[in-house]
Design a protein around this motif. Structure first.
Motif, PDB file in Angstrom:
ATOM      1  N   GLY A  31       0.799  -1.215   0.000  1.00 21.76           N
ATOM      2  CA  GLY A  31       0.000   0.000   0.000  1.00 21.76           C
ATOM      3  C   GLY A  31       0.830   1.261   0.000  1.00 21.76           C
ATOM      4  O   GLY A  31       1.757   1.388   0.807  1.00 21.76           O
ATOM      5  N   HIS A  32       0.499   2.199  -0.906  1.00 22.78           N
ATOM      6  CA  HIS A  32       1.299   3.417  -1.037  1.00 22.78           C
ATOM      7  C   HIS A  32       0.593   4.660  -0.506  1.00 22.78           C
ATOM      8  O   HIS A  32       1.095   5.763  -0.667  1.00 22.78           O
ATOM      9  CB  HIS A  32       1.662   3.646  -2.512  1.00 22.78           C
ATOM     10  CG  HIS A  32       0.504   3.901  -3.413  1.00 22.78           C
ATOM     11  ND1 HIS A  32      -0.300   2.887  -3.893  1.00 22.78           N
ATOM     12  CD2 HIS A  32      -0.013   5.051  -3.905  1.00 22.78           C
ATOM     13  CE1 HIS A  32      -1.241   3.407  -4.657  1.00 22.78           C
ATOM     14  NE2 HIS A  32      -1.090   4.714  -4.669  1.00 22.78           N
ATOM     15  N   GLU A  33      -0.548   4.489   0.154  1.00 23.56           N
ATOM     16  CA  GLU A  33      -1.268   5.645   0.685  1.00 23.56           C
ATOM     17  C   GLU A  33      -1.611   5.444   2.158  1.00 23.56           C
ATOM     18  O   GLU A  33      -2.770   5.313   2.540  1.00 23.56           O
ATOM     19  CB  GLU A  33      -2.546   5.900  -0.137  1.00 23.56           C
ATOM     20  CG  GLU A  33      -2.271   6.285  -1.587  1.00 23.56           C
ATOM     21  CD  GLU A  33      -3.541   6.568  -2.375  1.00 23.56           C
ATOM     22  OE1 GLU A  33      -4.613   6.074  -1.965  1.00 23.56           O
ATOM     23  OE2 GLU A  33      -3.452   7.287  -3.384  1.00 23.56           O
ATOM     24  N   PRO A  34      -0.596   5.420   3.023  1.00 20.15           N
ATOM     25  CA  PRO A  34      -0.862   5.237   4.457  1.00 20.15           C
ATOM     26  C   PRO A  34      -1.464   6.492   5.071  1.00 20.15           C
ATOM     27  O   PRO A  34      -1.297   7.597   4.555  1.00 20.15           O
ATOM     28  CB  PRO A  34       0.528   4.974   5.028  1.00 20.15           C
ATOM     29  CG  PRO A  34       1.435   5.747   4.125  1.00 20.15           C
ATOM     30  CD  PRO A  34       0.831   5.606   2.747  1.00 20.15           C
ATOM     31  N   LYS A  35      -2.171   6.301   6.196  1.00 21.40           N
ATOM     32  CA  LYS A  35      -2.595   7.440   6.991  1.00 21.40           C
ATOM     33  C   LYS A  35      -1.415   7.873   7.853  1.00 21.40           C
ATOM     34  O   LYS A  35      -0.779   7.044   8.485  1.00 21.40           O
ATOM     35  CB  LYS A  35      -3.786   7.063   7.874  1.00 21.40           C
ATOM     36  CG  LYS A  35      -5.067   6.791   7.095  1.00 21.40           C
ATOM     37  CD  LYS A  35      -6.231   6.499   8.035  1.00 21.40           C
ATOM     38  CE  LYS A  35      -7.510   6.263   7.253  1.00 21.40           C
ATOM     39  NZ  LYS A  35      -8.674   5.967   8.150  1.00 21.40           N
ATOM     40  N   VAL A  36      -1.118   9.158   7.835  1.00 22.09           N
ATOM     41  CA  VAL A  36       0.038   9.675   8.556  1.00 22.09           C
ATOM     42  C   VAL A  36      -0.426  10.637   9.637  1.00 22.09           C
ATOM     43  O   VAL A  36      -1.133  11.616   9.353  1.00 22.09           O
ATOM     44  CB  VAL A  36       1.020  10.393   7.598  1.00 22.09           C
ATOM     45  CG1 VAL A  36       2.190  10.964   8.372  1.00 22.09           C
ATOM     46  CG2 VAL A  36       1.506   9.429   6.523  1.00 22.09           C
ATOM     47  N   ASN A  37      -0.050  10.356  10.883  1.00 18.79           N
ATOM     48  CA  ASN A  37      -0.362  11.226  12.006  1.00 18.79           C
ATOM     49  C   ASN A  37       0.626  12.402  11.987  1.00 18.79           C
ATOM     50  O   ASN A  37       1.735  12.301  12.507  1.00 18.79           O
ATOM     51  CB  ASN A  37      -0.258  10.450  13.318  1.00 18.79           C
ATOM     52  CG  ASN A  37      -0.670  11.270  14.519  1.00 18.79           C
ATOM     53  OD1 ASN A  37      -0.656  12.500  14.485  1.00 18.79           O
ATOM     54  ND2 ASN A  37      -1.027  10.602  15.607  1.00 18.79           N
ATOM     55  N   LEU A  38       0.211  13.495  11.393  1.00 14.66           N
ATOM     56  CA  LEU A  38       1.114  14.636  11.233  1.00 14.66           C
ATOM     57  C   LEU A  38       1.491  15.261  12.574  1.00 14.66           C
ATOM     58  O   LEU A  38       2.582  15.826  12.710  1.00 14.66           O
ATOM     59  CB  LEU A  38       0.482  15.678  10.318  1.00 14.66           C
ATOM     60  CG  LEU A  38       0.339  15.262   8.847  1.00 14.66           C
ATOM     61  CD1 LEU A  38      -0.342  16.368   8.052  1.00 14.66           C
ATOM     62  CD2 LEU A  38       1.700  14.933   8.239  1.00 14.66           C
ATOM     63  N   ARG A  39       0.602  15.148  13.574  1.00 14.46           N
ATOM     64  CA  ARG A  39       0.959  15.698  14.882  1.00 14.46           C
ATOM     65  C   ARG A  39       2.164  14.975  15.461  1.00 14.46           C
ATOM     66  O   ARG A  39       3.039  15.588  16.078  1.00 14.46           O
ATOM     67  CB  ARG A  39      -0.239  15.607  15.835  1.00 14.46           C
ATOM     68  CG  ARG A  39      -1.341  16.622  15.536  1.00 14.46           C
ATOM     69  CD  ARG A  39      -2.500  16.507  16.481  1.00 14.46           C
ATOM     70  NE  ARG A  39      -3.227  15.252  16.290  1.00 14.46           N
ATOM     71  CZ  ARG A  39      -4.365  14.928  16.916  1.00 14.46           C
ATOM     72  NH1 ARG A  39      -4.889  15.776  17.789  1.00 14.46           N
ATOM     73  NH2 ARG A  39      -4.966  13.795  16.681  1.00 14.46           N
ATOM     74  N   ARG A  40       2.230  13.676  15.247  1.00 11.94           N
ATOM     75  CA  ARG A  40       3.399  12.936  15.716  1.00 11.94           C
ATOM     76  C   ARG A  40       4.650  13.348  14.939  1.00 11.94           C
ATOM     77  O   ARG A  40       5.738  13.461  15.493  1.00 11.94           O
ATOM     78  CB  ARG A  40       3.164  11.431  15.590  1.00 11.94           C
ATOM     79  CG  ARG A  40       4.336  10.585  16.075  1.00 11.94           C
ATOM     80  CD  ARG A  40       4.030   9.099  15.984  1.00 11.94           C
ATOM     81  NE  ARG A  40       3.019   8.704  16.931  1.00 11.94           N
ATOM     82  CZ  ARG A  40       3.249   8.362  18.198  1.00 11.94           C
ATOM     83  NH1 ARG A  40       4.503   8.378  18.659  1.00 11.94           N
ATOM     84  NH2 ARG A  40       2.273   8.005  18.998  1.00 11.94           N
ATOM     85  N   VAL A  41       4.476  13.594  13.626  1.00 13.39           N
ATOM     86  CA  VAL A  41       5.614  13.972  12.793  1.00 13.39           C
ATOM     87  C   VAL A  41       6.242  15.266  13.291  1.00 13.39           C
ATOM     88  O   VAL A  41       7.458  15.353  13.478  1.00 13.39           O
ATOM     89  CB  VAL A  41       5.202  14.109  11.319  1.00 13.39           C
ATOM     90  CG1 VAL A  41       6.344  14.673  10.486  1.00 13.39           C
ATOM     91  CG2 VAL A  41       4.774  12.757  10.753  1.00 13.39           C
ATOM     92  N   PHE A  42       5.405  16.299  13.525  1.00  9.84           N
ATOM     93  CA  PHE A  42       6.019  17.568  13.925  1.00  9.84           C
ATOM     94  C   PHE A  42       6.355  17.611  15.409  1.00  9.84           C
ATOM     95  O   PHE A  42       7.351  18.218  15.798  1.00  9.84           O
ATOM     96  CB  PHE A  42       5.182  18.778  13.488  1.00  9.84           C
ATOM     97  CG  PHE A  42       3.824  18.928  14.118  1.00  9.84           C
ATOM     98  CD1 PHE A  42       3.654  19.319  15.442  1.00  9.84           C
ATOM     99  CD2 PHE A  42       2.668  18.742  13.354  1.00  9.84           C
ATOM    100  CE1 PHE A  42       2.398  19.501  15.995  1.00  9.84           C
ATOM    101  CE2 PHE A  42       1.413  18.924  13.900  1.00  9.84           C
ATOM    102  CZ  PHE A  42       1.265  19.295  15.227  1.00  9.84           C
ATOM    103  N   ALA A  43       5.574  16.934  16.254  1.00 14.51           N
ATOM    104  CA  ALA A  43       5.871  16.962  17.687  1.00 14.51           C
ATOM    105  C   ALA A  43       7.173  16.227  17.995  1.00 14.51           C
ATOM    106  O   ALA A  43       7.953  16.647  18.867  1.00 14.51           O
ATOM    107  CB  ALA A  43       4.726  16.338  18.473  1.00 14.51           C
TER     108      ALA A  43
END
Length: 317
Positions: free
Chosen positions: A242-254
């Motif tokens: 799968g090439h379209e995962p859901k990404v938790n952007l809050r985790r990315v920037f935090a």
């Protein structure tokens, strides 16, 4: 000359699109190209995707498959072929062998002379044939993109395939604590033998890691995010699940995470990899060696999904 090539496309049964037979001798698009006598080559999932019609169009058929190879140059020197070639007209400005130019699953292949690297002493033809695509991708993921010199711990998702297994072996050789996931219990046992702590997919790690090697995609990406330490790098080179995962952007920037994409590597990085493997006695994980006379079996083995490491083709038989 005999060759294995895509004669059609079949998205559901790629093996049905494979033909083994006679093809014309290589031609040289430019004066700086030379013909190499192939001694050994290895399969990549790219070859199966080509048979499915991904990256090729009908007017490119028939196309000889194969990216990786070791052979002899016109002077009789043993050489490793760097598979990325300049390609005017391609949006990337380059392509890998078997996309616009015939690949390595043949008796002979034409490549730019600058793409030939010396085979280091101590590396067998079979081992070196595994390195130019999957192992080079893993090396670049760990070193150039992942900055492994700044990391103490690494998570490799989906170990068993070519890139992921290479990342486990190389990460261990680089002195890192390596964790690796696999759905297959037998593969987890083999991963442990390579020096990693083997875990089931989604399992909680003993620690958050500095570097994640991600080739699976949507099925594992959330776990990759949750397993990453503050400031960690998540390096992506594939999306087999799968090439379209859901990404938790809050985790990315935090957590100040870096998500980095990459593929393949440079000639200089392949030279570094060859030297590293020779000096540190790191050898590719070889699933099986199949004679060219039974090349269809090599494709079937890769397509089965049961492989652990690389499938190599011996062109001498």
């Amino acid at each position: 000359m005999r060759a294995a090539y895509a004669s059609a496309f079949d998205a559901d049964n790629p093996l049905a699109a494979l033909t083994v037979g006679e093809r014309p001798e290589p031609t040289h698009p430019q004066d700086d190209w030379v013909t190499v006598q192939v001694r050994a080559s290895s399969l990549n999932h790219h070859d199966l995707w080509s048979l499915r019609g991904v990256g090729l169009t009908g007017d490119q058929l028939p196309m000889i498959l194969g990216c990786d190879a070791v052979g002899e140059d016109p002077e009789g020197n043993h050489v490793v072929i760097y598979p990325v070639v300049p390609t005017p007209g391609d949006p990337r400005g380059m392509s890998i062998l078997s996309e616009h130019f015939p690949g390595t699953f043949a008796e002979r292949v034409a490549v730019p002379r600058m793409n030939l690297l010396p085979l280091p002493a101590g590396l067998s033809v079979t081992d070196a044939a595994c390195l130019p695509t999957a192992w080079l991708t893993a090396w670049r993921m760990l070193t150039t993109k992942g900055r492994a010199d700044e990391a103490e711990s690494v998570l490799v998702q989906g170990a068993g395939g070519g890139v992921a297994t290479a990342a486990v072996a190389l990460g261990h050789a680089l002195g890192k604590r390596v964790y690796a996931t696999s759905r297959d219990a037998a593969k987890r046992d083999r991963i442990t033998e390579l020096g990693a702590t083997a875990l089931e997919p989604g399992a909680r790690l003993p620690e958050r890691v500095d570097l994640v090697i991600e080739t699976v995609g949507a099925a594992t990406f959330d776990h990759s995010l949750k397993s990453a330490a503050p400031g960690a790098r998540i390096v992506v080179s594939g999306a087999t699940a799968g090439h379209e995962p859901k990404v938790n952007l809050r985790r990315v920037f935090a957590m100040q995470l870096e998500i980095l994409g990459t593929s393949m590597g440079t000639p200089g990085e392949l030279t570094e990899l060859l030297a590293f493997c020779a000096e540190h006695e790191v050898r590719p994980v070889v699933d099986s060696v199949v004679p060219f006379s039974r090349v269809e079996e090599a494709f079937a083995r890769l397509n089965s999904g049961d492989v652990f490491g690389k499938v190599v083709i011996d062109h001498s038989v």
